[in-house]
Design a protein around this motif. Structure first.
Motif, mmCIF file in Angstrom:
data_model
loop_
_atom_site.group_PDB
_atom_site.id
_atom_site.type_symbol
_atom_site.label_atom_id
_atom_site.label_comp_id
_atom_site.label_asym_id
_atom_site.label_seq_id
_atom_site.Cartn_x
_atom_site.Cartn_y
_atom_site.Cartn_z
ATOM 1 N N SER A 1 -54.675 102.880 64.556
ATOM 2 C CA SER A 1 -54.519 104.331 64.667
ATOM 3 C C SER A 1 -53.495 104.724 65.728
ATOM 4 O O SER A 1 -52.975 105.843 65.707
ATOM 5 N N VAL A 2 -53.188 103.824 66.650
ATOM 6 C CA VAL A 2 -52.191 104.111 67.687
ATOM 7 C C VAL A 2 -50.770 103.909 67.157
ATOM 8 O O VAL A 2 -49.879 104.737 67.388
ATOM 9 N N VAL A 3 -50.548 102.817 66.430
ATOM 10 C CA VAL A 3 -49.172 102.438 66.077
ATOM 11 C C VAL A 3 -48.867 102.443 64.584
ATOM 12 O O VAL A 3 -47.704 102.314 64.191
ATOM 13 N N GLY A 4 -49.887 102.590 63.743
ATOM 14 C CA GLY A 4 -49.669 102.404 62.307
ATOM 15 C C GLY A 4 -48.613 103.303 61.706
ATOM 16 O O GLY A 4 -47.737 102.854 60.949
ATOM 17 N N GLN A 5 -48.645 104.588 62.045
ATOM 18 C CA GLN A 5 -47.761 105.540 61.375
ATOM 19 C C GLN A 5 -46.368 105.637 61.985
ATOM 20 O O GLN A 5 -45.481 106.259 61.384
ATOM 21 N N CYS A 6 -46.143 105.030 63.112
ATOM 22 C CA CYS A 6 -44.813 105.146 63.730
ATOM 23 C C CYS A 6 -43.836 104.119 63.180
ATOM 24 O O CYS A 6 -42.636 104.205 63.430
ATOM 25 N N GLY A 7 -44.334 103.131 62.419
ATOM 26 C CA GLY A 7 -43.481 102.033 61.990
ATOM 27 C C GLY A 7 -43.255 101.979 60.491
ATOM 28 O O GLY A 7 -44.113 102.370 59.696
ATOM 29 N N ALA A 8 -42.074 101.491 60.099
ATOM 30 C CA ALA A 8 -41.748 101.270 58.689
ATOM 31 C C ALA A 8 -40.975 99.968 58.559
ATOM 32 O O ALA A 8 -40.212 99.595 59.463
ATOM 33 N N LEU A 9 -41.185 99.285 57.452
ATOM 34 C CA LEU A 9 -40.373 98.120 57.126
ATOM 35 C C LEU A 9 -39.193 98.597 56.290
ATOM 36 O O LEU A 9 -39.374 99.243 55.253
ATOM 37 N N ILE A 10 -37.996 98.297 56.748
ATOM 38 C CA ILE A 10 -36.776 98.687 56.038
ATOM 39 C C ILE A 10 -36.211 97.447 55.341
ATOM 40 O O ILE A 10 -35.981 96.405 55.977
ATOM 41 N N THR A 11 -35.991 97.564 54.050
ATOM 42 C CA THR A 11 -35.502 96.439 53.263
ATOM 43 C C THR A 11 -34.425 96.920 52.298
ATOM 44 O O THR A 11 -34.367 98.108 51.965
ATOM 45 N N LYS A 12 -33.582 96.008 51.863
ATOM 46 C CA LYS A 12 -32.470 96.372 50.978
ATOM 47 C C LYS A 12 -32.751 95.846 49.568
ATOM 48 O O LYS A 12 -33.347 94.784 49.396
ATOM 49 N N VAL A 13 -32.298 96.591 48.574
ATOM 50 C CA VAL A 13 -32.462 96.178 47.178
ATOM 51 C C VAL A 13 -31.402 95.136 46.846
ATOM 52 O O VAL A 13 -30.196 95.405 46.940
ATOM 53 N N VAL B 1 -36.349 93.234 46.387
ATOM 54 C CA VAL B 1 -35.827 93.540 47.718
ATOM 55 C C VAL B 1 -35.694 92.264 48.544
ATOM 56 O O VAL B 1 -36.181 91.202 48.162
ATOM 57 N N ASP B 2 -35.021 92.386 49.693
ATOM 58 C CA ASP B 2 -34.812 91.186 50.514
ATOM 59 C C ASP B 2 -35.949 90.928 51.494
ATOM 60 O O ASP B 2 -35.949 89.924 52.206
ATOM 61 N N ALA B 3 -36.944 91.813 51.554
ATOM 62 C CA ALA B 3 -38.164 91.556 52.331
ATOM 63 C C ALA B 3 -39.180 90.857 51.441
ATOM 64 O O ALA B 3 -39.206 91.073 50.220
ATOM 65 N N GLY B 4 -39.992 90.022 52.067
ATOM 66 C CA GLY B 4 -41.054 89.347 51.338
ATOM 67 C C GLY B 4 -42.358 89.459 52.089
ATOM 68 O O GLY B 4 -42.443 90.134 53.121
ATOM 69 N N LEU C 1 -31.471 101.294 50.425
ATOM 70 C CA LEU C 1 -32.446 100.978 51.470
ATOM 71 C C LEU C 1 -33.809 101.535 51.067
ATOM 72 O O LEU C 1 -33.924 102.711 50.712
ATOM 73 N N ILE C 2 -34.821 100.683 51.133
ATOM 74 C CA ILE C 2 -36.190 101.049 50.809
ATOM 75 C C ILE C 2 -37.009 101.014 52.094
ATOM 76 O O ILE C 2 -36.901 100.077 52.886
ATOM 77 N N ALA C 3 -37.840 102.045 52.304
ATOM 78 C CA ALA C 3 -38.728 102.081 53.465
ATOM 79 C C ALA C 3 -40.166 101.971 53.002
ATOM 80 O O ALA C 3 -40.602 102.707 52.105
ATOM 81 N N MET C 4 -40.895 101.036 53.594
ATOM 82 C CA MET C 4 -42.334 100.908 53.359
ATOM 83 C C MET C 4 -43.028 101.472 54.592
ATOM 84 O O MET C 4 -42.936 100.900 55.686
ATOM 85 N N LEU C 5 -43.691 102.605 54.408
ATOM 86 C CA LEU C 5 -44.225 103.377 55.519
ATOM 87 C C LEU C 5 -45.558 102.823 56.003
ATOM 88 O O LEU C 5 -46.133 101.906 55.422
ATOM 89 N N SER C 6 -46.043 103.401 57.090
ATOM 90 C CA SER C 6 -47.341 103.047 57.690
ATOM 91 C C SER C 6 -47.425 101.546 57.983
ATOM 92 O O SER C 6 -48.471 100.923 57.806
ATOM 93 N N ALA C 7 -46.328 100.978 58.443
ATOM 94 C CA ALA C 7 -46.255 99.532 58.672
ATOM 95 C C ALA C 7 -46.189 99.173 60.149
ATOM 96 O O ALA C 7 -45.880 98.026 60.493
ATOM 97 N N GLY C 8 -46.502 100.134 61.013
ATOM 98 C CA GLY C 8 -46.443 99.854 62.444
ATOM 99 C C GLY C 8 -47.557 98.953 62.933
ATOM 100 O O GLY C 8 -47.442 98.331 63.991
#
Length: 385
Positions: free
Chosen positions: A270-282, A296-299, A354-361
């Motif tokens: 609950s402190v850090v979850g929403q501040c972070g996103a994984l950014i990956t490229k198609v 994407v290039d993230a796995g 660029l793709i963002a996967m949210l709530s990844a903090g």
């Protein structure tokens, strides 16, 4: 305020990587401080297992939170980030000798103990060092939580904690050990909990146990209720700040505290979850016989939660506002479980987007691995870009 992205600046960074919006993080910390100021005997320790990025830790330290660690490595990391040792709680079911020695050498606030053998080892090591270890006992309250089975921790069948029926004899034993100072009880029923009724059930169980101990002439100073408060994975942009008001108010309403008792919390996601996103490229958009794949290039080496828990992360295309199409978003790892999402709606996507996967903090960067000899993702802060 929703998490924001400067696409031009993000495009210059090698993907995949983690992006942290410091405004969201600071707003979250402000919300915690606003709520806990209502209750002077409440103390929040950040559960560093959620995210140990050094720059994230330094912002959390600036906000005045304490720390909950589950390994010696985490203790070393938070000390390097500037956290005072006397705000560190050391939990975990399998503490090694060197980790106990480290905690004692640094004079940490408290050890959360989970078994008699562990208690005896801590006493032995403390005696050899001429130290006294402050301890709380983690009690398994046999309280379930409405969350994923792999992150439920408060049932009798789980590996964590001491059975309620053994509580009194454990405390009596602790009082006979010369290098142990028993202070209180610790609990934790699980993670990603959104129903306040679960926390209410824990509060009621704590009241029962307190009454039992009081009747036996065994008063306690510290009540540690753990953490567990969840975040909104479905609508993170609309709900970036968790419901801290209801969370703390639930305990304030229901916990029957004795004079001078303090209540400790161990919040992570609950402190850090929403501040972070994984950014990956198609890398590719693949037309299958029945569906379209965005490769994407993230796995799962970068974000394992979907493979591990079937977890959902809101996924958006940062480079397109075209009409939406239906895709499966997958990674390059040579495993069938390397799938981030199935059948989701994304703006029409092409190679290079660029793709963002949210709530990844939380439980994102910290759980990354080098499987397939892949490079670990780097974390970048919004105020650095």
């Amino acid at each position: 305020m929703a998490i924001t992205f400067n696409v031009e600046k993000l495009a210059d960074i090698r993907t995949p990587f983690y992006y942290y919006d410091t405004n969201i993080l600071r707003q979250t910390l402000d919300a915690i401080k606003t709520e806990t100021q209502k209750y002077p005997n409440y103390f929040v320790h950040y559960a560093v297992k959620a995210n140990a990025n050094m720059k994230v830790l330094k912002i959390i330290n600036e906000a005045g939170l304490g720390i909950d660690c589950v390994s010696g490595g985490e203790i070393e990391q938070v000390l390097a980030a500037g956290f005072p040792a006397d705000k560190i709680v050391f939990a975990g079911v399998g503490k090694s000798d060197w980790e106990i020695e480290l905690g004692l050498d640094k004079d940490i606030f408290c050890f959360n103990v989970e078994s008699i053998p562990e208690l005896e080892v801590i006493n032995e090591i403390a005696a050899a060092k001429g130290k006294t270890a402050t301890v709380c006992f983690r009690i398994n309250p046999n309280v379930g939580a409405h969350t994923h089975a792999n992150i439920t921790t408060g049932l009798a069948e789980n590996k964590f904690g001491i059975a309620m029926e053994d509580m009194e004899k454990f405390i009596l034993l602790a009082k006979t050990l010369k290098n142990i100072q028993f202070k209180g009880l610790h609990f934790h029923i699980g993670s990603q909990i959104l129903e306040m009724d679960d926390f209410a059930a824990l509060a009621n169980r704590i009241n029962e146990l307190q009454d039992k101990l009081e009747a036996a002439g065994l008063p306690i100073e510290i009540i540690n209720v753990g953490g567990g408060l969840g975040i909104d994975y479905d609508n993170p942009q609309e709900n970036p700040i968790p419901d801290f008001a209801s969370y703390f108010a639930t305990y304030n309403k229901l916990l029957k505290l004795r004079p001078n008792q303090t209540v400790h919390f161990e919040l992570g996601r609950s402190v850090v979850g929403q501040c972070g996103a994984l950014i990956t490229k198609v890398n590719y958009v693949k037309e299958g016989s029945h569906k379209k794949f965005v490769i994407v290039d993230a796995g799962f080496t970068d974000l394992i939660r979907p493979a591990l828990y079937d977890a959902h992360h809101k996924t958006i295309n940062l480079c397109s506002d075209a009409e939406e199409e239906t895709y499966d978003v997958v990674g390059p790892i040579c495993e069938s479980s390397d799938v981030f999402a199935k059948g989701i709606q994304l703006s029409k996507t092409k190679r290079g987007d660029l793709i963002a996967m949210l709530s990844a903090g939380a439980y994102g960067e910290i759980m990354a691995s080098g499987y397939n000899c892949r490079r670990l993702p780097i974390g970048y802060m919004s105020d650095e870009l």
